[in-house]
Design a protein around this motif. Structure first.
Motif, PDB file in Angstrom:
ATOM      1  N   ARG A 132       0.817  -1.210   0.000  1.00 39.82           N
ATOM      2  CA  ARG A 132       0.000   0.000   0.000  1.00 39.82           C
ATOM      3  C   ARG A 132       0.851   1.261   0.000  1.00 39.82           C
ATOM      4  O   ARG A 132       0.482   2.272  -0.589  1.00 39.82           O
ATOM      5  CB  ARG A 132      -0.932  -0.007   1.222  1.00 39.82           C
ATOM      6  CG  ARG A 132      -1.966  -1.123   1.179  1.00 39.82           C
ATOM      7  CD  ARG A 132      -2.833  -1.096   2.428  1.00 39.82           C
ATOM      8  NE  ARG A 132      -3.798  -2.185   2.417  1.00 39.82           N
ATOM      9  CZ  ARG A 132      -5.011  -2.102   1.919  1.00 39.82           C
ATOM     10  NH1 ARG A 132      -5.417  -0.967   1.385  1.00 39.82           N
ATOM     11  NH2 ARG A 132      -5.831  -3.139   1.953  1.00 39.82           N
ATOM     12  N   ALA A 133       2.003   1.200   0.682  1.00 39.27           N
ATOM     13  CA  ALA A 133       2.867   2.385   0.674  1.00 39.27           C
ATOM     14  C   ALA A 133       3.386   2.670  -0.731  1.00 39.27           C
ATOM     15  O   ALA A 133       3.547   3.822  -1.133  1.00 39.27           O
ATOM     16  CB  ALA A 133       4.042   2.171   1.633  1.00 39.27           C
ATOM     17  N   GLY A 134       3.634   1.610  -1.517  1.00 36.60           N
ATOM     18  CA  GLY A 134       4.067   1.833  -2.882  1.00 36.60           C
ATOM     19  C   GLY A 134       2.978   2.383  -3.774  1.00 36.60           C
ATOM     20  O   GLY A 134       3.234   3.169  -4.680  1.00 36.60           O
ATOM     21  N   ARG A 136       0.729   4.468  -2.865  1.00 36.17           N
ATOM     22  CA  ARG A 136       0.580   5.905  -2.609  1.00 36.17           C
ATOM     23  C   ARG A 136       1.583   6.730  -3.396  1.00 36.17           C
ATOM     24  O   ARG A 136       1.333   7.895  -3.692  1.00 36.17           O
ATOM     25  CB  ARG A 136       0.750   6.172  -1.112  1.00 36.17           C
ATOM     26  CG  ARG A 136      -0.287   5.465  -0.231  1.00 36.17           C
ATOM     27  CD  ARG A 136      -0.203   5.952   1.201  1.00 36.17           C
ATOM     28  NE  ARG A 136      -0.981   5.128   2.103  1.00 36.17           N
ATOM     29  CZ  ARG A 136      -0.462   4.169   2.876  1.00 36.17           C
ATOM     30  NH1 ARG A 136       0.857   3.957   2.848  1.00 36.17           N
ATOM     31  NH2 ARG A 136      -1.225   3.452   3.663  1.00 36.17           N
ATOM     32  N   ARG A 137       2.730   6.130  -3.729  1.00 36.58           N
ATOM     33  CA  ARG A 137       3.757   6.879  -4.475  1.00 36.58           C
ATOM     34  C   ARG A 137       3.529   6.840  -5.973  1.00 36.58           C
ATOM     35  O   ARG A 137       4.215   7.538  -6.712  1.00 36.58           O
ATOM     36  CB  ARG A 137       5.138   6.311  -4.155  1.00 36.58           C
ATOM     37  CG  ARG A 137       5.576   6.515  -2.713  1.00 36.58           C
ATOM     38  CD  ARG A 137       7.060   6.233  -2.559  1.00 36.58           C
ATOM     39  NE  ARG A 137       7.371   4.848  -2.846  1.00 36.58           N
ATOM     40  CZ  ARG A 137       7.420   3.886  -1.934  1.00 36.58           C
ATOM     41  NH1 ARG A 137       7.154   4.176  -0.667  1.00 36.58           N
ATOM     42  NH2 ARG A 137       7.726   2.645  -2.274  1.00 36.58           N
ATOM     43  N   MET A 138       2.592   6.018  -6.440  1.00 34.61           N
ATOM     44  CA  MET A 138       2.328   5.929  -7.873  1.00 34.61           C
ATOM     45  C   MET A 138       1.429   7.075  -8.314  1.00 34.61           C
ATOM     46  O   MET A 138       0.437   7.391  -7.643  1.00 34.61           O
ATOM     47  CB  MET A 138       1.676   4.584  -8.211  1.00 34.61           C
ATOM     48  CG  MET A 138       2.566   3.386  -7.937  1.00 34.61           C
ATOM     49  SD  MET A 138       1.744   1.814  -8.312  1.00 34.61           S
ATOM     50  CE  MET A 138       1.479   2.011 -10.071  1.00 34.61           C
ATOM     51  N   THR A 139       1.783   7.690  -9.421  1.00 31.80           N
ATOM     52  CA  THR A 139       1.011   8.804  -9.968  1.00 31.80           C
ATOM     53  C   THR A 139       0.744   8.549 -11.440  1.00 31.80           C
ATOM     54  O   THR A 139       1.525   7.872 -12.123  1.00 31.80           O
ATOM     55  CB  THR A 139       1.764  10.145  -9.806  1.00 31.80           C
ATOM     56  OG1 THR A 139       3.035  10.050 -10.465  1.00 31.80           O
ATOM     57  CG2 THR A 139       1.976  10.477  -8.330  1.00 31.80           C
TER      58      THR A 139
END
Length: 344
Positions: A132-134, A136-139
Motif C-alpha cells: 500500500r505504501a508503494g 501511494r507513491r504511484m502517480t
C-alpha cells in the motif's frame, strides 16, 4: 572286527573322491577334458537375460555428469510422509511461498481468499503484489494535450491545435490551399462538417468526397451563409473563408462548437485585421515583406522574422497561447495521396 573279508570302509576311504563334473567337461579317466558347448540355433530370437534380475546394474552413460545426491547430515531428517491430502492445483494458501507477499497494512485482509462457491481462488500467473505504501507513491502520467494534431516539434512532441471548443474559435492561416486542405483532412477525422466560402470554387470541388467518401461533409458556397449556426461536440461545424488576400468584410456570428478558419494566400495590409482578430495564427514559410508585416502585426520577437522565412515546405508555425511553436507536419501516405506533397 576281523574276518575273511577285508574292511570295506577302509578300502572305500582310500579311494579318491571324484569332483563334481562341470558343464562343458567330460572326464576321461581322472582328467577333465573341456568340451565346447554346442551352438544354440534359437539363441538369436530368444530375449536376453535381464542383468537387473541377476543382481547386476548396467552402466549409466550419464553417471559422470550427474550430480551425486548428498547424504543427510546428522541434523537433517528425511521428509515425513503423511496421509494429508495434496493441495488442489492452481491454489495457494496465504502462508505458502507461492502466494503474493503481504504488504504493510494488509493485516486486516482475510487470510482465506474464497469465492461464492467457498473454494480458494485460482493462482494468477504473473501475480505481483504492491504494498500500500508503494501505491501511494504511484502517480498517473500527464494526459496528452487536447486538440487537433497538426504536427510535432523538434523534440517529436505532439503539437495540437484547439480548433473546436464549446465557445467560438477563430483561426487565421497564412498559406496556400494545400495547407488549408491538410487541416480540413484532419478535421474530418474529428467528425467535423465544413462550409467553404470561396471565390475559387474549382479549388475545392470534389475534395470532400475524396477525403470522406460522403457528399454532405463539405459544402462549397460563394457567399457567407446566414447564421449563427452551431455544431455539437460529436459533429462540430467549421466555416472556411478562402477569399484571397483578406478575410470576410464583417466577422460572422458563431455559435457553440462553431469555428472559423480564414485563409490568406498572400499577406499584405488588407489581411492584417484577420491576423489581429484571430485567437490562433498558423503560417507557412513567408517572404521577406510578409515576414516583416506579420512580425509587426503580431508583435513577435526580433529574430522571428528570419525564422518565418527559413521554414521548410513541410513546416508551419503556430502562434498563440503565449508561445510560438515551429512544427513539422508529418504528412501521412494517405494525406499525400489525396492532397499531394507539401507546397504553398
Amino acid at each position: 572286527m576281523s574276518g575273511p573279508y577285508p574292511d570295506d570302509n577302509a578300502a572305500y576311504r582310500q579311494q579318491p573322491v571324484p569332483r563334481p563334473r562341470e558343464p562343458g567337461q567330460v572326464t576321461s579317466g581322472r582328467a577333465a577334458v573341456p568340451v565346447p558347448a554346442p551352438a544354440d540355433p534359437f539363441a538369436q530370437g530368444r530375449p536376453q537375460a535381464d542383468p537387473l534380475a541377476q543382481g547386476q546394474r548396467p552402466a549409466d552413460p550419464f553417471a559422470q555428469g550427474r550430480r551425486q545426491a548428498e547424504p543427510l547430515s546428522q541434523g537433517q531428517a528425511a521428509p515425513v510422509v503423511t496421509s494429508a491430502p495434496l493441495a488442489r492445483p492452481g491454489t495457494f494458501l496465504p502462508d505458502q511461498p507461492g502466494g503474493p507477499p503481504p504488504g504493510p497494512g494488509d493485516e486486516e485482509r482475510p487470510r482465506d481468499r474464497t469465492g461464492p462457491s467457498g473454494r480458494t481462488s485460482r493462482l494468477r500467473i504473473g501475480w505481483h503484489a504492491v504494498p500500500r505504501a508503494g501505491l501511494r507513491r504511484m502517480t498517473a502520467g500527464q494526459p496528452a494535450p487536447a486538440g487537433l494534431l497538426i504536427g510535432r516539434d523538434q523534440q517529436q512532441a505532439p503539437v495540437p491545435l484547439r480548433l473546436f471548443a464549446p465557445e467560438p474559435v477563430r483561426v487565421t492561416l497564412v498559406g496556400g490551399v494545400w495547407a488549408a486542405q491538410l487541416m480540413l483532412f484532419r478535421a474530418f477525422a474529428a467528425g467535423a462538417r465544413v462550409v467553404v466560402v470561396t471565390t475559387e470554387p474549382h479549388a475545392w470541388t470534389g475534395f470532400g468526397e475524396r477525403a470522406t467518401g460522403q457528399q454532405h461533409r463539405l459544402t462549397v458556397v460563394a457567399a457567407e451563409p446566414g447564421g449563427p449556426y452551431s455544431g455539437t461536440a460529436q459533429t462540430p461545424l467549421l466555416t472556411v473563408h478562402d477569399l484571397g488576400l483578406s478575410g470576410p468584410m464583417t466577422s460572422p456570428p458563431l455559435g457553440p462548437w462553431h469555428s472559423q478558419l480564414t485563409v490568406l494566400r498572400q499577406l499584405d495590409r488588407a489581411g492584417v485585421p484577420a491576423l489581429q482578430e484571430a485567437s490562433l495564427v498558423v503560417m507557412q514559410r513567408l517572404g521577406g515583406d510578409e515576414a516583416t508585416l506579420a512580425a509587426a502585426a503580431l508583435k513577435l520577437r526580433p529574430h522571428s522574422g528570419q525564422l518565418l522565412q527559413s521554414m521548410n515546405d513541410d513546416m508551419m508555425v503556430l502562434i498563440g497561447d503565449g508561445d510560438d511553436r515551429y512544427l513539422f507536419l508529418n504528412q501521412t501516405g494517405i494525406e499525400q495521396q489525396y492532397i499531394g506533397l507539401p507546397r504553398r
